[in-house]
Enzyme design. Structure first.
Site, PDB file in Angstrom:
ATOM      1  N   ASP A 902      -6.699  20.057 -10.743  1.00  0.00           N
ATOM      2  CA  ASP A 902      -5.574  20.649 -11.475  1.00  0.00           C
ATOM      3  C   ASP A 902      -5.763  22.144 -11.669  1.00  0.00           C
ATOM      4  O   ASP A 902      -6.869  22.598 -11.971  1.00  0.00           O
ATOM      5  CB  ASP A 902      -5.437  20.004 -12.867  1.00  0.00           C
ATOM      6  N   LYS A 971      -1.809  26.442 -28.203  1.00  0.00           N
ATOM      7  CA  LYS A 971      -1.757  25.919 -26.830  1.00  0.00           C
ATOM      8  C   LYS A 971      -0.345  25.898 -26.238  1.00  0.00           C
ATOM      9  O   LYS A 971      -0.094  26.443 -25.169  1.00  0.00           O
ATOM     10  CB  LYS A 971      -2.352  24.503 -26.789  1.00  0.00           C
ATOM     11  N   ASP A1170       1.288  21.067  -9.996  1.00  0.00           N
ATOM     12  CA  ASP A1170       0.086  21.891  -9.861  1.00  0.00           C
ATOM     13  C   ASP A1170      -1.167  21.034  -9.981  1.00  0.00           C
ATOM     14  O   ASP A1170      -2.226  21.514 -10.362  1.00  0.00           O
ATOM     15  CB  ASP A1170       0.069  23.025 -10.888  1.00  0.00           C
TER      16      ASP A1170
END
Lengths: 1362, 314
Positions: A902, A971, A1170
């Site tokens: 990832d 985040k 991704d």
């Protein structure tokens, strides 16, 4: 799709190339040295002529028709490789005209609904020779209209040639004039082949085949000569063939001629001999001899039952009349190859196919796609009959009640449709036709469409589709959505039927394969392109037609469908039975708007919730049993019969939103060969073989059947207790309110739970059906080029459960490195993914005990895996590792588990690479580091540090917050910063996190002010860390903002011409003043942000205002957006969405390059945006490819190329000075602030910009706009320019409620009228302004400077993807 | 001598008028107000006259009333049989110009069938100052375009009448606080008679006419205890099709609703907006006795109503 009707040659012309720094103005002229296509043409009429000349067809190539090995034309398709093309090919098309304006060019690229409607009506009228004369009248009128003419193509001509021939072939009856039909045919053929033809279209093989067949059947020398026909002599016909460079050997292969091949050949040979061309006669003899027999001979027994067997001359020889009923009556039952009695559910087909067609997955795939709906009805009957036999009251009866109802509805609905449709036809034939703007006839009826499918199929579809839409919904479904979706389903099914029929004799389709590298893939793709494509073109329906067809059918169903209920009367206690409607159409008020709903009877809803309907799954939404067909065009690829279209939910290569523009661009790019690499990459993704992970499936099934709640598995019944009704319910409003709220929440929760269970149930059903199979996911892309698997329910992009259930079908021995990667994978999936790779390996080894326990006793053991971040995937990894360790030699263990790599905050990785941010690059692991950097922690630490500083200075908020900013607080904001999160958005994200910290906030006010404070600091920190990214984001936003306000030069000329006529004003060509109302200027804002990905795919942002049209249907009046009506763009949305879309187009490119690269190394590859997957043993090779492709992608000057493209694409586009002034306040403030030493504000997002606090974020975004305050002053200081400052309509507000929804269904929006607010606004814009125009390219801001980070370092970064 | 309750006393003009009566007529005035902007007007009044008690609470909150009823201020209020109008206690209330007023009125009225809230003391007479638009909805006659669920509920529970001619309270600015701005006044036309009221100034603008109306609960309550939810549901659903005949609109009550028609003893070709209370009673009774009355939808529909009740947290 209509725009594909015209060949793509012009698009090829309009496509130019740009390369990195090698750009020179000449390069833009293209290799043909042609003049500029459409763009310089100020007279649209010429454009269409120029256009016509360029239109070519399949038959332009070799001069000598019979050369046995014709030299292939130079390929427009680039060779496949995982490198980027050295030049990015551009696709340039005109900007759509404002609503209400038209030109042939515009009609060609953006046909409006009335054109589309005309085509689909003609198509429906021609099907089965339903009403050829009426279709012919429409066609003639289209050909007479200079504008509509540009939309005609050879397929349409052929349809008519074919229809005339079919009419002529009919049995002679009274009033039947065979010679008249033949004369029409030859007249049209003459027009089509005439050298001096004023018609744009040129004939192709099918045209000649039809003509040849007509000659064979009806010429003087035939068995049935017809007199009074002006037909060409054989010699003249041969001459035409030679003139048109028709390859006779190829012509002889036309499927149409196969039954008369001898006669055709003889006729031509005689003609050749008569013309003294013995050579041709000889070649022809050979050609017929070598005509290969059909390769699909093996399958027809199955096809014959599942699809009505049509004659070879599909469309042409089909005669009018009732379609074959597809559910045989009991007496015919034996004819099916199925054992009906054993048929339990729909997915049984997969298994059934296995039994009868065991080793032919292709035939099984066909069977699945073809027999979608019949099987459902067959099962209802079967179960209903079974019920009748049983007739035992009680539980078993309860279970089949639903099927029993459905079978009854089905029967009564067929009867009703059989009566109603003729009645409707009669009514509609009385109504007169309507003239449209194009001078064509637009008939308002829908009867022709209702004849396209057999009534029993429509009945089945109506029932299954309506129940599917209602599954999990709150007891009902919106009428608009149901009607449009059903209409669309009917359309797709019709399309599929046509294609199944026309391809029944086609040789096996070329399929992609998971074997071989890029060379092999290229060969497959070439073969696919060379295979004769027999699929027919079926024009797309308009939304209005879909809605009306859907409503008609729904109305019919609702009228006949009843359920029986029994209940107890409260007053007397007696049992009462009632026959009640199963569905009802009602209106509900939702947020003040009246919304039409179709409600389900409670009894029906109860049945549905106890018994999920498997019929709802459509095979064209399931994984494929064979590798998908290669994508060779926008609509060609994927499923066997999914020749499917832009706006319908089947699977074209791109998931469009309402963008006709995007579809036109894509088609042009496809036919110019620009999409080769993208198509190939999708083929790679589609060719990955998958299978169900059996051990996981078994565990899931066990859990599912116990009904227990598990991660991603909702429990059977929610453990919710309804509160007792409070004693003071009647007298205490507060108690009543609380009670009702809890009750209502419980209802909501149960509905949600049920809906999730439905969803999981689908997944499980699919998984069960595909157990032990090797299957594939065809892929397509969204409008930015991101790839997605087409099957919606179960795919590897789904949630943790889906991913856990899937594994690669092929296995690969682990080897030492693979063994290590498998261990890392276990740690990653558990959530231990912040440590170094070595530490992760160790961690896994330390947890071997738990891993073994999970693997061997997933449910009975300690259930350690349930604590993982991704429990199901973690369990799969545990089992795999356990098996490897237990095998004799772990290194030789054959593993099929996909192991993931990832990206670390992939969007920021691209930004950091674009901006060359050293520090930012390090935080997202572009740079080499010993341990994985964690950007969230880093930002959190940065915020903490600033808080400490502020606290020292005595800031009260900082003191309270100090030490409490954990990683997770920031985040989401860091993650979404790439997607242009606004200040308000960031504040809300952070507020949610702060509220979750116990004891931090007491009141609403407190939590608000703390959130504002933290959001401010967080955004500032991100801005500092990714300074380069920030300024790029700002630059992108501004550029898109300017472009969306620009107007094409032709339109400016038009505006100036209008101004010329008004006395007193002095026009000077391009910099002229013009007096227009503001609304007129806004109306001209039709330019969307368009760019080209490095792989050559044009991306068109679809954000435009929605124009809704009122449509009267059988059920109710509905309002739906017309996707064919491009209206003004929404500059605000165009601007704010551009940065994230641009970055997505880059990450999509990176993924596709990696896919191609992996294919070249023959690695199995799968991706979730991704996150890149391959076998454990292949991770090292894949990692290298990931880094290589990323470096290659970013070594090109991406932004420089973008700027070059913009300068070319929007050359001479102009912006009214009066609309740039919209930017003035910011510029003004910015220049003032600059003087005062403040950073400038952002105008990226008005909502955020309005908030003073966001200004500091944009510290890096200095000097972005070249058009400064001073420039503005200069421009507007001149006396003749009167700009009314307050009259600019605020476009942003009008589309505030615009929703951007990936789901195509959402397009059909709800009933609602135009808001008075918007209307008032429009009136306000009527004030007259005088304005100047400036060239867009002159005021484009300069590119932000790039940092010094060396992109090559990525190659050595361990944690870039990990 | 009677205690007087005033809710939303505002700047206190009505309160002042009440206090002008001698203690033999007005024994006590309880003003419920919590707006910090208005309390400074009331406090001097209370200082000047010990009969005035200010309850600093929000009249929109139900706890306000239960607290009040438990307080010593109300201890001497006697409970009277429902047959007679309560001789002592009276409620005066000036409804603010907000959407909440309609909710509040509806809630007040809903207490009558259950004799809850202040109706515990008996048949309490009430006087309201209402925005004309609200009065219009409360008092619409059959077939009036403004007849709605609230109208039916009003008719079912109370006798209503205008207590002052419209002109007495006109123009708005001369009688009421807060003062409308110049812009408000431009938009609002002065209405002296009902006929002066046009659609344009029937809206909810400051400056539009207010009326004074008196409400007295009916002796005979047709809505049964525990029957309110059914009345709510039936009237809400049917008024969605207000211009349709009952025979059609009855399907709104649930699938198969037409089977209720045979229970109705009136001409069901009547339009929904035409029905009078005794006819509504029949529809509700039929619905209650229907074996297939939908329960889930009732709860969901009620949510809208109860959400309007202000949460005590807000």
């Amino acid at each position: 799709m209509l725009s594909s009707r015209l060949s793509a040659a012009p698009a090829e012309r309009m496509c130019r190339h740009i390369g990195g720094r090698r750009y020179s103005p000449r390069a833009f002229r293209g290799s043909h040295g042609s003049t500029r296509g459409y763009a310089t043409s100020s007279k649209p009429a010429n454009a269409s002529v120029a256009y016509a000349v360029q239109t070519s067809n399949d038959y332009s190539a070799p001069p000598f028709p019979l050369s046995s090995s014709p030299k292939p034309p130079p390929s427009i398709y680039p060779a496949l490789s995982s490198s980027l093309p050295s030049r990015i090919p551009l696709t340039l098309l005109p900007t759509p005209l404002p609503v209400g304006e038209s030109s042939p060019l515009n009609t060609h690229f953006f046909p409006d609904s009335s054109v589309q409607h005309t085509f689909s009506v003609m198509d429906a009228l021609l099907r089965d020779g339903y009403d050829v004369p009426r279709a012919a009248r429409m066609f003639d009128s289209l050909r007479r209209s200079p504008e509509a003419r540009s939309t005609l193509d050879v397929d349409l001509y052929n349809s008519f040639l074919g229809a005339y021939l079919t009419e002529a072939l009919k049995e002679t009856t009274r009033g039947h004039d065979r010679s008249a039909w033949l004369n029409s045919l030859w007249q049209l053929f003459g027009d089509l082949t005439s050298r001096a033809s004023k018609w744009i279209v040129r004939p192709n093989r099918e045209s000649f085949a039809i003509a040849l067949l007509a000659l064979v059947k009806f010429s003087d020398t035939s068995d049935t000569p017809v007199i009074n026909v002006t037909e060409p002599t054989k010699e003249a016909f041969l001459r035409v063939l030679l003139e048109q460079h028709v390859m006779l050997s190829d012509l002889m292969k036309a499927p149409l001629l196969q039954y008369d091949i001898e006669a055709c050949s003889r006729l031509l040979r005689v003609a050749a001999l008569d013309s003294g061309r013995a050579d041709i006669a000889m070649e022809l003899g050979k050609a017929v001899f070598s005509a290969a027999p059909d390769q699909l001979e093996g399958i027809p027994e199955v096809l014959a039952v599942t699809a009505p067997k049509f004659p070879v001359l599909t469309r042409i020889l089909r005669v009018r009349g009732k379609r074959i009923r597809q559910v045989p009556s009991p007496s015919e039952g034996d004819q099916t190859p199925f054992n009906l009695q054993s048929m339990r559910d729909y997915l049984e087909q997969v298994r059934l196919g296995r039994a009868s067609l065991h080793d032919d997955p292709t035939a099984r795939q066909r069977l699945m796609e073809e027999s979608a709906y019949q099987v459902a009805a067959q099962r209802w009957r079967h179960e209903a009959e079974g019920l009748a036999k049983l007739s035992i009251p009680g539980g078993s009866m309860q279970k089949t009640r639903l099927k029993n109802w459905m079978w009854e509805w089905y029967q009564t609905m067929i009867e009703r449709l059989d009566n109603e449709i003729p009645t409707l036809e009669e009514q509609e034939s009385v109504k007169s036709s309507v003239h449209t703007s194009l001078g064509t006839y637009l008939h308002g009826g829908i009867a022709p469409y209702l004849r396209l499918l057999a009534t029993d199929k429509m009945a089945t579809m109506t029932i299954t589709e309506l129940l599917r839409y209602s599954c999990g919904m709150e007891g009902g479904v919106r009428t608009t959505r149901a009607a449009v979706s059903l209409g669309r389903a009917i359309e797709i099914e019709h399309d599929a039927e046509v294609n199944m029929a026309s391809r029944a004799n086609e040789p096996n389709a070329v399929l992609t394969s998971s074997e071989g590298g890029l060379t092999e893939l290229a060969a497959i793709r070439r073969a696919a392109r060379e295979t004769t494509d027999l699929s027919e073109h079926v024009p797309e329906w308009t939304q209005a037609i879909r809605a009306r067809v859907g409503s008609f059918l729904l109305d019919a169903l609702m009228d006949v469908a009843t359920v029986s209920r029994t209940g107890r009367r409260p007053s007397t206690g007696e049992d009462v039975s009632e026959e009640q409607p199963a569905f009802a159409h009602t209106y509900e008020f939702l947020h003040g708007r009246k919304i039409g709903m179709i409600k389900l009877n409670d009894e029906l809803a109860a049945q549905l919730s106890s018994e999920p309907i498997r019929d709802a799954l459509h095979p064209r939404q399931l994984p494929m049993l064979i590798p998908p067909r290669p994508w060779i065009d926008v609509e060609k690829g994927g499923y066997m019969y999914s020749k499917s279209r832009a706006f319908i939910s089947a699977a074209p290569v791109m998931r469009f939103k309402d963008s006709l523009e995007q579809s036109s661009f894509l088609r042009s790019a496809s036919s110019a060969g620009h999409l080769e690499s993208m198509f190939a990459a999708l083929d790679v993704l589609g060719s990955t073989p998958w299978t169900i992970n059996r051990p996981i499936f078994d565990v899931v099934l066990t859990v599912w059947n116990t009904g227990e709640a598990f991660p991603k598995l909702p429990p059977v019944g929610l453990d919710l207790e309804d509160p007792p009704k409070p004693a003071d319910y009647e007298v205490n409003p507060t108690a009543r309110r609380d009670y009702v709220r809890v009750m209502s929440q419980n209802i909501q929760k149960r509905l949600e739970n049920h809906s999730i269970r439905c969803d999981v149930n689908y997944k499980m059903e699919i998984a069960r059906a595909f157990l032990g199979e090797r299957f594939y996911f065809p892929h397509n892309v969204d409008f930015r080029g991101r790839a997605y698997p087409v099957p919606p329910n179960l795919n590897h992009m789904g949630d943790d459960l889906c991913r856990g259930l899937l594994t690669f079908a092929d296995k690969k021995a682990l080897g030492e490195r693979g063994f290590r990667w498998l261990k890392i994978h276990v740690a990653n999936k558990f959530g231990y993914d912040k440590a170094s790779l070595e530490e992760r390996v160790n961690w896994t080894m330390e947890h071997l005990d738990d891993i073994y326990d999970s693997a061997t006793k997933p449910l009975e053991g300690r259930r350690w895996w349930l604590g993982a971040d991704d429990p199901w995937q973690c369990l799969a990894a545990c089992i795999e590792l356990h098996n490897a360790l237990e095998s004799p030699n772990p290194l030789e263990f054959e593993s099929s588990l996909p192991v993931h790599q990832d990206g670390t905050c992939n969007g920021l990785q691209h930004y950091a690479a674009l901006g060359g941010d050293g520090q930012g690059a390090q935080q997202v692991n572009l740079d080499v580091g010993d341990r994985p950097a964690d950007v969230y922690t880093f930002v959190a630490d940065m915020v903490e540090k600033r808080l400490e500083e502020a606290a020292e200075k005595g800031h009260p908020l900082a003191e309270r917050l100090k030490g409490r900013i954990a990683r997770k607080v920031v985040k989401q904001t860091v993650m979404t910063t790439v997607y242009g999160v606004t200040f308000v958005g960031a504040r809300d994200q952070i507020r949610r996190q702060l509220d979750a910290i116990p004891g931090l906030t007491q009141t609403e006010n407190e939590s608000y002010s703390l959130a504002v404070y933290v959001a401010k600091i967080t955004l500032a920190c991100i801005g500092d860390l990714f300074g380069g990214a920030r300024s790029i984001q700002g630059w992108l936003t501004q550029v898109a903002g300017l472009i969306s306000k620009s107007i094409p030069p032709e339109r400016i000329d038009m505006l100036l011409n209008v101004a010329e006529k008004s006395p007193g004003s002095e026009p000077d060509k391009h910099e002229g003043r013009v007096k227009r109302s503001m609304s007129a200027l806004v109306r001209e804002q039709m330019t969307s942000m368009i760019w080209t990905t490095p792989l050559g795919m044009p991306v068109v942002q679809p954000y435009r205002k929605q124009v809704k049209k009122q449509i009267f249907t059988a059920l109710q009046t509905i309002f739906i957006a017309d996707p064919n009506l491009p209206s003004e763009v929404s500059p605000r949305k165009q601007a704010s969405a551009f940065p994230p879309n641009f970055i997505h187009s880059l990450d999509a490119t990176h993924m596709m390059l990696t896919a191609l690269g992996c294919r070249d190394k023959q690695l199995t590859f799968a991706s979730v945006h991704d996150s890149y997957w391959t076998h454990a043993a292949s991770i090292d090779e894949m990692s290298e490819t990931i880094r290589d492709t990323f470096v290659r992608l970013h070594s090109a000057d991406i932004l420089g190329n973008l700027l070059l493209e913009i300068e070319q694409r929007y050359k001479d586009y102009k912006i009214p000075v009066s609309s740039v002034k919209g930017q003035k306040p910011h510029n003004f403030r910015r220049s003032i602030r600059r003087k005062l030493g403040h950073p400038p504000p952002a105008d990226a997002e008005p909502a955020a910009a309005a908030d003073d606090t966001s200004e500091q974020l944009w510290a890096a975004a200095t000097g972005l706009l070249r058009f400064t305050h001073q420039d503005y002053e200069k421009l507007s200081a001149q006396s003749e320019i009167a700009v009314e400052m307050n009259s600019t309509p605020k476009m942003g507000d009008a589309d505030a409620d615009e929703h951007v929804d990936e789901d195509a269904d959402a397009r059909a929006d709800e009933d609602g009228d135009e808001k008075p607010r918007a209307r008032a606004k429009r009136l306000k814009g009527k004030e007259i302004v005088m304005t100047r125009f400036i060239n867009l390219t002159e005021i484009l801001p300069p590119l932000p400077p790039k940092g010094a980070f060396d992109i090559q370092k990525i190659k050595d970064s361990l944690y870039f993807f990990s | 001598p009677a205690p007087q309750l005033t809710a939303y006393p505002g700047v206190g003009s009505l309160t002042r008028a009440l206090l002008e009566h001698p203690p033999s007529v007005v024994k006590r005035v309880i003003a419920i107000e919590d707006s910090p902007g208005l309390l400074p007007f009331l406090e001097p009044l209370a200082a000047a006259d010990p009969r005035l008690h200010i309850i600093r609470a929000n009249p929109f909150r139900w706890e306000t009333y239960s607290d009040l009823m438990a307080s010593p201020l109300m201890a001497d209020v006697a409970r009277h049989p429902w047959e007679e109008v309560h001789p002592g206690l009276q409620l005066m209330c000036r409804m603010p110009l907000t959407i909440g007023s309609e909710q509040l009125m509806s809630q007040f009225l809903r207490f009558a069938p259950n004799r809850a809230w202040l109706f515990q003391y008996g048949r309490l007479p009430m006087g309201f100052l209402l925005p004309y638009s609200l009065w219009d909805r409360l008092s619409a006659k059959p077939l009036d375009p403004t007849r709605c669920k609230l109208t039916v509920m009003t008719e079912a529970t109370c006798h209503t009448r205008l207590s002052l001619p419209l002109a007495t309270l006109q123009p708005y600015a001369a009688h009421f606080h807060p003062s409308p701005s110049q812009q408000d006044l431009r938009r609002a036309q002065t209405a002296v008679h009902i006929s002066d009221i046009t659609a344009r100034n029937k809206g909810k603008q400051l400056g539009h006419p207010y009326v004074s109306a008196s409400f007295t609960p009916r002796t005979e309550q047709v809505v049964r205890r525990a029957g309110l939810d059914h009345w709510d549901y039936v009237t809400r659903m049917m008024f969605v099709s207000r211009a349709q005949p009952v025979s059609e609109a009855i399907d709104r009550l649930g699938l198969g609703g037409k089977s209720l028609l045979k229970q109705l003893k009136f001409d069901t070709s009547k339009l929904v907006k035409e029905l009078e209370v005794h006819e509504w009673t029949q529809v509700v009774d039929a619905f209650v006795d229907w074996p297939f009355a939908p329960s889930v939808y009732m709860i969901q529909g009620m949510l809208e109503d109860v959400d309007a009740v202000r949460s005590s947290k807000a």
